[in-house]
Write a protein that holds these residues in place. Structure first.
Motif, PDB file in Angstrom:
ATOM      1  N   ALA A 237       0.574  -1.006  -0.046  1.00 26.61           N
ATOM      2  CA  ALA A 237      -0.227  -0.004  -0.026  1.00 26.61           C
ATOM      3  C   ALA A 237       0.528   1.439  -0.268  1.00 26.61           C
ATOM      4  N   ARG A 238       2.065   1.326   0.495  1.00 28.08           N
ATOM      5  CA  ARG A 238       2.632   2.346   0.992  1.00 28.08           C
ATOM      6  C   ARG A 238       3.515   2.436  -0.667  1.00 28.08           C
ATOM      7  N   ASP A 239       4.221   1.205  -1.160  1.00 25.34           N
ATOM      8  CA  ASP A 239       4.382   1.682  -2.513  1.00 25.34           C
ATOM      9  C   ASP A 239       3.105   1.674  -3.501  1.00 25.34           C
ATOM     10  N   LEU A 240       2.697   1.637  -3.415  1.00 21.82           N
ATOM     11  CA  LEU A 240       1.501   2.294  -5.065  1.00 21.82           C
ATOM     12  C   LEU A 240       1.042   3.224  -3.981  1.00 21.82           C
ATOM     13  N   GLY A 241       0.951   4.088  -3.171  1.00 23.63           N
ATOM     14  CA  GLY A 241       0.163   5.404  -2.471  1.00 23.63           C
ATOM     15  C   GLY A 241       0.866   5.995  -2.741  1.00 23.63           C
ATOM     16  N   LEU A 242       2.398   6.421  -2.787  1.00 21.30           N
ATOM     17  CA  LEU A 242       3.166   6.909  -3.160  1.00 21.30           C
ATOM     18  C   LEU A 242       3.806   7.195  -4.455  1.00 21.30           C
ATOM     19  N   ALA A 243       3.297   6.000  -5.397  1.00 17.04           N
ATOM     20  CA  ALA A 243       3.731   6.096  -6.498  1.00 17.04           C
ATOM     21  C   ALA A 243       2.851   7.167  -7.549  1.00 17.04           C
ATOM     22  N   LEU A 244       1.371   7.026  -7.002  1.00 18.38           N
ATOM     23  CA  LEU A 244       0.350   6.913  -7.655  1.00 18.38           C
ATOM     24  C   LEU A 244      -0.211   8.979  -6.777  1.00 18.38           C
ATOM     25  N   LEU A 245       0.889   9.090  -6.122  1.00 15.70           N
ATOM     26  CA  LEU A 245       0.771  10.516  -5.440  1.00 15.70           C
ATOM     27  C   LEU A 245       1.867  11.336  -6.669  1.00 15.70           C
ATOM     28  N   ALA A 246       3.379  10.301  -6.594  1.00 17.55           N
ATOM     29  CA  ALA A 246       3.947  11.307  -7.166  1.00 17.55           C
ATOM     30  C   ALA A 246       3.584  11.460  -8.541  1.00 17.55           C
ATOM     31  N   TYR A 247       3.082  10.454  -9.529  1.00 16.01           N
ATOM     32  CA  TYR A 247       2.832  10.351 -10.739  1.00 16.01           C
ATOM     33  C   TYR A 247       1.040  11.141 -10.724  1.00 16.01           C
ATOM     34  N   ALA A 248       0.095  11.467  -9.919  1.00 23.41           N
ATOM     35  CA  ALA A 248      -1.364  12.684 -10.408  1.00 23.41           C
ATOM     36  C   ALA A 248      -0.562  13.445 -10.110  1.00 23.41           C
ATOM     37  N   GLY A 249       0.531  13.713  -9.063  1.00 31.24           N
ATOM     38  CA  GLY A 249       0.773  14.826  -8.206  1.00 31.24           C
ATOM     39  C   GLY A 249       1.426  16.043  -9.393  1.00 31.24           C
ATOM     40  N   ILE A 250       2.490  14.926 -10.408  1.00 31.48           N
ATOM     41  CA  ILE A 250       3.221  16.335 -11.259  1.00 31.48           C
ATOM     42  C   ILE A 250       2.163  16.884 -12.354  1.00 31.48           C
ATOM     43  N   GLN A 251       0.984  15.784 -12.865  1.00 33.63           N
ATOM     44  CA  GLN A 251       0.170  15.916 -13.598  1.00 33.63           C
ATOM     45  C   GLN A 251      -0.609  17.219 -13.413  1.00 33.63           C
ATOM     46  N   LEU A 252      -0.871  16.960 -11.933  1.00 34.15           N
ATOM     47  CA  LEU A 252      -1.596  17.953 -11.584  1.00 34.15           C
ATOM     48  C   LEU A 252      -1.017  19.770 -12.154  1.00 34.15           C
ATOM     49  N   LEU A 253      -0.160  19.657 -11.145  1.00 30.38           N
ATOM     50  CA  LEU A 253       0.605  20.740 -11.389  1.00 30.38           C
ATOM     51  C   LEU A 253       1.359  20.887 -12.902  1.00 30.38           C
ATOM     52  N   GLY A 254       1.816  19.873 -13.650  1.00 33.24           N
ATOM     53  CA  GLY A 254       1.683  20.014 -14.962  1.00 33.24           C
ATOM     54  C   GLY A 254       1.405  20.634 -15.663  1.00 33.24           C
ATOM     55  N   ASP A 255      -0.154  19.944 -16.188  1.00 23.10           N
ATOM     56  CA  ASP A 255      -0.993  19.894 -17.081  1.00 23.10           C
ATOM     57  C   ASP A 255      -2.010  20.558 -16.448  1.00 23.10           C
ATOM     58  N   PHE A 256      -2.203  20.656 -15.187  1.00 21.93           N
ATOM     59  CA  PHE A 256      -4.180  21.550 -14.934  1.00 21.93           C
ATOM     60  C   PHE A 256      -4.180  22.660 -13.981  1.00 21.93           C
ATOM     61  N   SER A 257      -3.022  22.793 -13.494  1.00 17.58           N
ATOM     62  CA  SER A 257      -3.259  24.396 -13.254  1.00 17.58           C
ATOM     63  C   SER A 257      -2.909  25.504 -13.582  1.00 17.58           C
ATOM     64  N   GLY A 258      -2.369  26.098 -13.427  1.00 19.11           N
ATOM     65  CA  GLY A 258      -2.850  27.495 -14.021  1.00 19.11           C
ATOM     66  C   GLY A 258      -2.182  27.806 -15.224  1.00 19.11           C
ATOM     67  N   GLU A 259      -2.384  29.047 -16.383  1.00 17.06           N
ATOM     68  CA  GLU A 259      -1.088  29.036 -17.313  1.00 17.06           C
ATOM     69  C   GLU A 259       0.441  29.553 -16.476  1.00 17.06           C
ATOM     70  N   ARG A 260       0.458  30.613 -15.848  1.00 20.56           N
ATOM     71  CA  ARG A 260       1.757  31.525 -14.731  1.00 20.56           C
ATOM     72  C   ARG A 260       2.401  29.581 -14.439  1.00 20.56           C
ATOM     73  N   MET A 261       1.031  28.900 -13.484  1.00 22.35           N
ATOM     74  CA  MET A 261       2.192  27.913 -12.695  1.00 22.35           C
ATOM     75  C   MET A 261       2.611  26.702 -13.631  1.00 22.35           C
ATOM     76  N   ARG A 262       2.022  26.414 -14.777  1.00 23.52           N
ATOM     77  CA  ARG A 262       2.337  25.619 -15.473  1.00 23.52           C
ATOM     78  C   ARG A 262       3.588  26.256 -16.425  1.00 23.52           C
ATOM     79  N   THR A 263       3.381  27.383 -16.579  1.00 24.46           N
ATOM     80  CA  THR A 263       5.118  27.927 -17.754  1.00 24.46           C
ATOM     81  C   THR A 263       5.933  28.160 -16.191  1.00 24.46           C
TER      82      THR A 263
END
Length: 380
Positions: A237-263
């Motif tokens: 559960a720890r391994d999967l939880g950490l992997a999903l957090l990093a995977y989705a967190g990077i996409q939330l910041l890099g793909d779905f945040s505001g234009e300035r944040m994405r830049t």
């Protein structure tokens, strides 16, 4: 075309592995918060690699239902060849001591076993992932208990039976039973989540829940057995939880945040993205650097980094960690800018029949540099 967020995820996984493999050079005076962070990075790296391999393959196979038998066969053959190359390179890197438990051969075995799932419906991948997640800790524990008996008596670490068991169920940190469900979950994420904000947020939340639950599960395991065993339900559960957090967190910041944040995010993570485009090369590079360092440390003589009894000097240990990271980042950035596709990525591309031999010496093109910042939402 490349997906920038996936390159950043791969780069982050490499970053985490380099930190995990060089933290030994530090002493025990680092703050508690930093120690916890290092543990999280160490635990996240390999499952994140397995997850993103599955996502990348799933993305490549998104139109596979329309492929003819010849194209499917070619993809499967290429996939198997890449798996075998990873296994062989992993074994070669293990010959000399580097202070690293090499993960490449484990990932290669994982890919090889996953071959039958490449073109199956998503429901099959989901069912198989659930079965592996449920059964893996039980199988791992039974295998460990059996290995303590006289029935298990390998002649050497390279004994074929010992290698196979280590790859599948007896690995001290990596094993097929725990890596394969990560890859299968990656297949599913590529079909269901990639490019969708709401679903990416659900994945991030699911990772947080799993990580929180793993803390309780590991506490319970320690209370009942005296140790939180690698490959247990809490560890899984720890391994999967950490992997999903990093995977989705990077996409939330890099793909779905505001234009300035994405830049800003794209600028700050550019070194990670560059490493992610040539993760195979950078992994091997940092292992070779560590092999050279350990070849000197094992002489037992006092040197710049270590004193008697391998007591690491400070701040030399910190500088060694930082220097290895900087060398890897600079190599990736300069190579990608001036030469394009990474050197070992070119070799494995040719060996797996995906690219003609002349690409080994090809100059960069727009296709080797172009990244897609975000994807349209998946259907269904």
């Amino acid at each position: 075309m490349r997906l920038n967020s996936l390159d950043v995820v791969r780069g982050f996984a490499i970053f985490a592995m380099i930190i995990a493999h060089t933290v030994v050079f530090l002493d025990d005076r680092e703050p508690r918060a930093l120690e916890v962070l290092f543990h999280f990075l160490n635990d996240a790296a390999s499952p994140l690699f397995a997850l993103v391999i599955g996502v990348t393959a799933g993305y490549q196979l998104r139109e596979a239902s329309r492929w003819d038998a010849r194209r499917k066969s070619f993809f499967a053959i290429s996939w198997v060849i890449k798996s075998i190359v990873l296994i062989l390179v992993g074994l070669l890197l293990s010959i000399n001591f580097s202070g690293v438990l090499i993960v490449l051969d484990f990932l290669g075995i994982m890919m090889l076993v996953a071959t039958p799932f490449l073109f199956l419906p998503a429901a099959w991948s989901a069912g198989a992932a659930l079965v592996f997640l449920a059964a893996a800790p039980i199988v791992n524990e039974a295998a460990r208990n059996w290995a303590l008996t006289s029935a298990f008596s390998p002649t050497s670490m390279y004994d074929p039976t010992a290698l196979l068991l280590d790859w599948t169920v007896l690995g001290s940190a990596y094993r097929l039973t725990n890596l394969l469900p990560m890859l299968l979950i990656g297949f599913l994420l590529a079909r269901w989540q990639l490019g969708d904000l709401r679903r990416t947020a659900w994945v991030f939340g699911g990772g947080a829940v799993l990580l929180g639950g793993s803390l309780l599960m590991r506490r319970w395991e320690e209370a009942t057995t005296g140790v939180a065993q690698s490959g247990s339900y809490g560890d899984e559960a720890r391994d999967l939880g950490l992997a999903l957090l990093a995977y989705a967190g990077i996409q939330l910041l890099g793909d779905f945040s505001g234009e300035r944040m994405r830049t800003w995010f794209a600028r700050l993570t550019r070194p990670l993205a560059d490493m992610g485009t040539m993760a195979f090369t950078i992994y091997c590079l940092h292992v070779l650097i560590l092999t050279a360092i350990w070849s000197q440390l094992l002489l037992g003589e006092e040197n710049w980094l270590a004193g008697p009894g391998l007591i690491y000097r400070q701040p030399q240990g910190v500088l060694t960690m930082v220097a290895i990271m900087v060398v890897c980042m600079l190599f990736a950035t300069l190579w990608r800018r001036y030469l394009g596709v990474g050197p070992l990525e070119r070799v494995i591309g040719v060996l797996s029949l995906r690219h003609p031999p002349e690409t080994l010496l090809a100059v960069p093109s727009a296709s080797t540099r172009r990244s897609e910042p975000a994807l349209p939402a998946p259907r269904g």
